[in-house]
Scaffold this motif. Structure first.
Motif, mmCIF file in Angstrom:
data_model
loop_
_atom_site.group_PDB
_atom_site.id
_atom_site.type_symbol
_atom_site.label_atom_id
_atom_site.label_comp_id
_atom_site.label_asym_id
_atom_site.label_seq_id
_atom_site.Cartn_x
_atom_site.Cartn_y
_atom_site.Cartn_z
ATOM 1 N N PRO A 271 47.274 36.944 50.194
ATOM 2 C CA PRO A 271 46.262 36.489 49.363
ATOM 3 C C PRO A 271 46.174 36.901 47.825
ATOM 4 N N GLN A 272 46.829 38.104 47.489
ATOM 5 C CA GLN A 272 46.870 38.831 46.229
ATOM 6 C C GLN A 272 47.604 37.595 45.143
ATOM 7 N N ARG A 273 48.893 37.265 45.974
ATOM 8 C CA ARG A 273 49.777 36.449 45.019
ATOM 9 C C ARG A 273 49.213 35.238 44.806
ATOM 10 N N ALA A 274 48.588 34.634 46.035
ATOM 11 C CA ALA A 274 47.950 33.254 46.110
ATOM 12 C C ALA A 274 47.059 33.133 44.885
ATOM 13 N N ILE B 106 39.547 35.220 38.334
ATOM 14 C CA ILE B 106 39.032 36.683 38.390
ATOM 15 C C ILE B 106 38.689 37.218 39.920
ATOM 16 N N VAL B 107 39.603 38.271 40.142
ATOM 17 C CA VAL B 107 39.065 38.895 41.403
ATOM 18 C C VAL B 107 38.442 40.227 41.132
ATOM 19 N N SER B 108 37.329 40.348 41.795
ATOM 20 C CA SER B 108 36.166 41.542 41.634
ATOM 21 C C SER B 108 35.986 41.946 42.838
ATOM 22 N N MET B 109 36.008 43.245 42.981
ATOM 23 C CA MET B 109 35.574 44.191 44.094
ATOM 24 C C MET B 109 36.559 44.086 45.233
ATOM 25 N N LEU B 110 37.702 43.368 44.889
ATOM 26 C CA LEU B 110 38.795 43.139 46.014
ATOM 27 C C LEU B 110 39.907 43.831 45.738
ATOM 28 N N ASP B 111 40.436 44.895 45.916
ATOM 29 C CA ASP B 111 41.868 45.615 45.635
ATOM 30 C C ASP B 111 42.667 45.140 46.793
ATOM 31 N N ASP B 112 44.012 45.555 46.827
ATOM 32 C CA ASP B 112 44.773 45.186 47.921
ATOM 33 C C ASP B 112 44.441 45.634 49.178
ATOM 34 N N ALA C 123 43.383 43.212 52.353
ATOM 35 C CA ALA C 123 44.037 43.203 53.737
ATOM 36 C C ALA C 123 42.950 43.568 54.861
ATOM 37 N N ALA C 124 41.932 43.967 54.619
ATOM 38 C CA ALA C 124 40.806 44.428 55.442
ATOM 39 C C ALA C 124 40.124 42.982 56.081
ATOM 40 N N PHE C 125 40.191 42.153 55.291
ATOM 41 C CA PHE C 125 39.204 40.538 55.570
ATOM 42 C C PHE C 125 40.216 40.006 56.605
ATOM 43 N N ARG C 126 39.874 39.900 57.715
ATOM 44 C CA ARG C 126 40.778 39.052 58.708
ATOM 45 C C ARG C 126 39.962 38.021 59.331
ATOM 46 N N PRO C 127 40.569 36.989 59.861
ATOM 47 C CA PRO C 127 39.883 35.801 60.613
ATOM 48 C C PRO C 127 38.976 36.363 61.631
ATOM 49 N N ILE C 128 37.788 35.512 61.722
ATOM 50 C CA ILE C 128 36.972 36.064 62.888
ATOM 51 C C ILE C 128 37.299 35.550 64.361
#
Length: 244
Positions: free
Chosen positions: A103-106, A118-124, A128-133
């Motif tokens: 996702p970071q590269r995308a 701009i990516v805010s409040m989302l480091d690597d 990685a912690a956000f996963r499909p429900i």
């Protein structure tokens, strides 16, 4: 979510919903989206040559008749999420998922009027912690077509906790953070001033939900709380996913 000043201009007036696309039109759109990814360096980011990347994704063209059939079916049925205004639905969006592209590269591929995402409040680690429900099933193979994509105009001002059952009752699936990035890559105009959308298909086990919106003229990816409504955020969804 930290308080942020939003631009006060109105969202763009909606276009009339286009006629159902032909297979030739869908094929041209798939080529356009693939060309966009190649031009912005997706093959390099996926550790492939341009030729290898195109060859890997080529089988997706075989799914276009199913895209056409899905669009025809959804337009025949009563749509509880239909809206008289807002952006029209997209026939499909080409998603290159985490198996090939993080996702970071995308996120680095997104451009809107030459402005980067701009990516805010989302480091690597947060990415990685956000996963499909549990109800979201992603096709294997690293790339797939997101079909009949809706930016959620009818769910504006619904908190994510309220919007999710509305989407599910309508037979639709919420978008993941990777899928939202793909929408912003291929159709950046869908993320508009005062017309962003939440990505309910990815969660990290807490009250945070990722979202895309416009901040100071640039597209922004951040998060909001699941129980908080925003007049400028809907909840994006799709009719299905077709893999290779």
């Amino acid at each position: 979510m930290p308080i942020e000043t939003m631009e006060q201009r109105s969202a763009p007036t909606a276009l009339t919903a286009p006629a159902a696309p032909s297979l030739d039109e869908l094929a041209l759109e798939l080529d356009r989206q693939l060309d966009t990814l190649v031009a912005r360096g997706a093959p390099w980011a996926a550790a492939m040559t341009d030729g290898q990347f195109r060859a890997h994704l080529a089988p997706l063209a075989d799914r276009l008749p199913e895209v056409a059939a899905t669009i025809a079916r959804t337009r025949r049925e009563r749509d509880p999420l239909a809206a008289d205004d807002g952006p029209p639905r997209l026939p499909f969006v080409l998603v290159v998922g985490g198996e090939l592209l993080s996702p970071q590269r995308a996120a680095g591929l997104v451009r809107r009027d030459e402005r980067r995402l701009i990516v805010s409040m989302l480091d690597d680690e947060a990415f990685a912690a956000f996963r499909p429900i549990e109800t979201v099933r992603l096709p294997p193979g690293g790339a797939y077509l997101l079909v009949d994509v809706d930016a959620g105009w009818a769910t504006r001002n619904d908190p994510p906790d309220t919007a999710l059952p509305r989407l599910q009752e309508a037979g639709r699936s919420p978008l993941t953070v990777e899928e939202g990035i793909a929408v912003a890559t291929h159709r950046p105009e869908v993320v508009a001033t005062n017309a962003g959308f939440s990505l309910l298909g990815s969660r990290r086990g807490d009250r945070r939900v990722t979202a895309l919106w416009i901040s100071r003229g640039a597209p922004k990816l951040g998060w909001c709380f699941a129980g908080v409504p925003h007049t400028w955020l809907g909840s994006a969804s799709c009719a299905g996913r077709l893999g290779m």
